[in-house]
Design an enzyme around this catalytic site. Structure first.
Site, mmCIF file in Angstrom:
data_model
loop_
_atom_site.group_PDB
_atom_site.id
_atom_site.type_symbol
_atom_site.label_atom_id
_atom_site.label_comp_id
_atom_site.label_asym_id
_atom_site.label_seq_id
_atom_site.Cartn_x
_atom_site.Cartn_y
_atom_site.Cartn_z
ATOM 1 C CE LYS A 1 28.384 14.529 16.587
ATOM 2 N NZ LYS A 1 28.779 13.504 17.573
ATOM 3 C CB THR A 2 29.544 8.794 15.621
ATOM 4 O OG1 THR A 2 28.751 9.791 16.268
ATOM 5 C CG2 THR A 2 29.900 7.721 16.632
ATOM 6 C CG ASP B 1 31.421 13.323 19.865
ATOM 7 O OD1 ASP B 1 31.344 14.046 18.851
ATOM 8 O OD2 ASP B 1 30.575 12.457 20.152
ATOM 9 C CD GLU B 2 27.855 16.412 19.861
ATOM 10 O OE1 GLU B 2 27.922 17.555 19.365
ATOM 11 O OE2 GLU B 2 27.027 15.554 19.495
ATOM 12 C CD GLN C 1 24.124 19.888 14.839
ATOM 13 O OE1 GLN C 1 23.237 19.229 15.362
ATOM 14 N NE2 GLN C 1 25.054 19.324 14.070
ATOM 15 N NE ARG D 1 18.384 17.500 14.717
ATOM 16 C CZ ARG D 1 19.646 17.086 14.623
ATOM 17 N NH1 ARG D 1 19.990 15.913 15.092
ATOM 18 N NH2 ARG D 1 20.562 17.834 14.043
#
Length: 727
Positions: free
Chosen positions: A32-33, A226-227, A257, A607
């Site tokens: 995503k970044t 973002d987020e 998330q 993770r």
């Protein structure tokens, strides 16, 4: 190199979208970044917008710096000289919500009603300001604890509410609203703002000042967030004001998330954005570049049980990888020892310790793991937090315990003489120190020389120490319980809005005392002063004094699942997978609590890159007593074919006696009833009292259950004879 090289099809579609609103559902590890930064670079480099027309919002300074670094490399020379967070690439606004609001308020401080050089209060400064306010107004800080009042004020601001708009249903709330108003007046008088105020004041500035609002709406043609799943209602409202009717909003997030509901994050913002902005561009980034297939399949299987998802399914080209390893231990201590032995084997195989993470749901769980790692001599670092014996509430409790052993310990005395607050201020303590120096005595011994109100308060504290010392003959775990209650520590943290973690850590200190007595082979017998206490305090000092590994050291990573979000490791252990622990017992009573717990489990699983361990224990210490647990319901949600059991399937008795046969994990004895009862159920017996069923065997008319009656011990009882009643 072409900006678009290496992008997969959905990433490419997201990066090259026309200037319209878009919602990018970016799964864990899906890049995503890269998509967000490449989108900005694409818009600028193709001339669709100048850098000055871009507003990009992140949630952390770390994320903002990472985006800045990537953009520096992507954009042409001359556009990449960035500077600090919230600064520009020749006019671009890129930073956190707070950083961007601070910048806007600095530029328009007069319109915002602020002095030009207004100062920002961090969380500790804000708490100090609230304490000062309460003192100046002669408000009882026990009835209105400063930390609780601070949470109240921040919650109102984050909901966009000034004091006049807050509804007060009772006198107590009305008083808090009045104090909120007084706090606002104090901040305005002193020319300071706290973090929630930055956003609220900036929102109000744009809302009431139409020319200024139009200016920024016309300037920022592209707003990228973002987020997005972590935004609260006020942040979303601020974004809507800036977007107006013409800007294109590019929101990147993952509803699976969203794990910060306790901080005010509102997952409903994603659906509201989709509806209110009539979003037609909804792109799912589902290809994962982090984890192997078995890990992703487990994560998908878990999260699909949440209703109302926007929906996506992670996949990878990396292959299935290793099966997910599951381990059942008898106790939390055994679980920690298993993890230590596995880590030793992993390091022998060549795994770097820094690429191994130990995740847990609650901070208090770290104690047993830390103790096992300490004994094994394995270096570790607690990420995003303090090691167990370094936590403030534990240090307070140990100080009281040290005063039980030695009331002349001036360091411990100074730490807790006014904690919890008991009216002994800095001036009183200074006078006591003068008296102690004059008589060459300890602070405790100098108390009789004090007079007036300070003398009375200090005398009360001395009497408290005396009452604590009177309990010194108790077995160590009981002594610790007694000290936590009588000192007022438990009551203090119980009254804090977010004191549950600290209370859990205090409970874990009792468990640490019980485990210490058991491991040291001491009897815990009563005496004038428990020798166990002195040994335990020395043990705590040694563990606390052990140097925590630094950033560059090859050390194991310990952290809560919340702290792990955004990180990834080659090997991940998720420990304590038991009902009531993970999922947390509070989730049963909270609205949509289980959904957030399941999202937390999803974050934990994703993770891991290569190897994932899931572990749970049949018994765990609570308040120094053994508690029998059921395995987490999340384990049932993982397909059996993905799992590799390192121990026999659940359903075996705690003493090695076989229970009723079990099939797959989700259909075993722990989920079924036998003779009208089930494992884990609380029951009462006319002779033995209250107990918990921990095992069962037999069938039809010949059923036996094993019941733990606490101090009455373990009993096997035939159901057709025993007069058991469900509680």
């Amino acid at each position: 190199m072409n900006l678009l090289d290496g992008l997969n099809e959905p990433q490419l579609a997201a990066v090259t979208l026309p200037a319209a609103h878009a919602l990018i559902l970016a799964g864990a590890g899906s890049g995503k970044t890269r998509v967000l930064t490449t989108r900005i670079a694409w818009l600028v480099s193709t001339g669709q917008v100048s850098p000055a027309g871009v507003l990009a919002v992140t949630f952390t300074n770390k994320a903002a710096k990472e985006m800045q670094a990537r953009l520096t490399a992507m954009l042409p020379v001359g556009m990449g000289n960035l500077g600090g967070v919230g600064t520009t690439v020749r006019g671009m606004w890129l930073g956190t919500f707070h950083g961007l609001c601070n910048r806007m308020l600095r530029a328009h401080y007069r319109d915002a009603g602020l002095p030009q050089l207004f100062q920002i209060l961090d969380s500790s400064d804000q708490l100090a300001a609230v304490k000062r306010l309460l003192k100046s107004l002669n408000v009882d800080d026990e009835k209105y604890p400063p930390r609780d009042l601070t949470y109240f004020i921040n919650a109102q601001k984050e909901a966009g509410l000034r004091p006049a708009a807050v509804e007060a249903w009772d006198e107590w709330t009305r008083k808090k609203v009045d104090l909120y108003q007084a706090y606002e007046a104090q901040c305005q008088r002193e020319g300071v703002v706290d973090f929630p105020e930055l956003l609220l004041r900036c929102y109000e500035l744009l809302e009431r000042n139409e020319p200024l609002r139009r200016h920024y709406q016309q300037r920022f043609r592209h707003i990228l967030v973002d987020e997005f799943q972590d935004t609260n209602r006020l942040q979303y409202a601020w974004l809507k004001l800036l977007a107006g009717t013409d800007a294109a909003m590019f929101a990147v997030g993952d509803d699976d998330q969203s794990i910060y509901g306790f901080r005010g994050a509102d997952i409903a913002n994603m659906r509201d954005f989709e509806r209110e902005f009539k979003v037609t561009n909804l792109i799912r980034l589902e290809q994962n570049y982090r984890s192997h297939g078995n890990i992703l399949d487990a994560a998908n299987a878990i999260i699909k049980n949440n209703p109302h998802r926007l929906g996506k399914n992670l996949w990878t080209e990396a292959g299935s990888g290793e099966p997910i390893r599951v381990h059942e231990s008898y106790s939390d201590g055994d679980e920690a020892r298993f993890i230590v032995e596995e880590i030793k084997a992993l390091t022998r195989e060549g795994h770097a310790r820094a690429e191994i993470a130990l995740l847990y749901r609650s901070n208090a769980q770290s104690r047993a793991l830390e103790h096992a790692l300490f004994n094994a001599g394995l270096p570790y670092r607690v990420y995003g937090g303090l090691r167990f014996f370094e936590r403030a509430e534990i240090k307070h409790a140990l100080s009281y315990l040290r005063l039980v052993g030695n009331s002349d310990d001036d360091t411990s005395f100074s730490r807790v003489v006014n904690f919890p607050t008991r009216g002994i201020g800095a001036r009183s303590l200074e006078n006591l120190q003068d008296a102690a120096r004059a008589t060459q005595s300890s602070l405790h011994a100098a108390i009789p020389r004090m007079t007036g109100k300070a003398g009375s308060s200090l005398t009360n504290f001395a009497q408290l120490i005396l009452r604590l010392r009177e309990a010194a003959h108790l077995p160590l775990p009981e002594l610790v319980e007694h000290v936590l209650d009588l000192s007022g520590l438990r009551d203090f943290y119980r009254n804090e809005k977010e004191g549950q973690d600290r209370l859990a850590n205090l409970d874990e200190l009792v468990n640490a005392a019980a485990s210490f007595v058991a491991e040291a082979g001491t009897t815990g017998d009563e005496g004038e002063l428990s020798g166990d206490l002195i040994s335990f305090l020395a043990h705590a000092s040694l563990e606390a004094g052990e140097h925590q590994a630094g950033e560059g050291d090859d050390a194991l990573q310990l952290m809560t699942v919340h702290s792990a979000k955004g990180l990834e490791f080659n090997v991940v252990f998720i420990s304590g997978l038991e009902e009531g622990l993970f999922p947390h017992e509070n989730s049963k009573s909270e609205d949509k609590g289980m959904e957030e717990e399941r999202r937390l489990m999803y974050v934990a699983v994703t993770r891991a890159r290569n190897r994932l361990y899931l572990s749970f224990a049949q018994t765990r210490m609570l308040h120094g007593q053994t508690r029998y647990n059921l395995p987490s319901s999340f384990l049932d949600e993982v397909p059996e074919e993905l799992l590799k059991w390192l121990t026999p399937r659940p359903g075996n008795s705690f003493n090695g006696v076989s229970s009723a046969p079990t099939g797959q994990f989700g259909s075993g004895a722990r989920r079924s009833t036998i003779g009208g009862f089930r494992v884990g159920q609380s029951v009462t017996h006319p002779k033995f009292g209250l107990g918990v069923i921990v095992n069962a065997e037999g069938g039809e008319n010949d059923v036996r259950v094993q019941v733990n009656f606490g101090s009455g011990g373990m009993k096997w009882l035939a159901l057709n004879m025993a007069k058991l009643e469900a509680v």
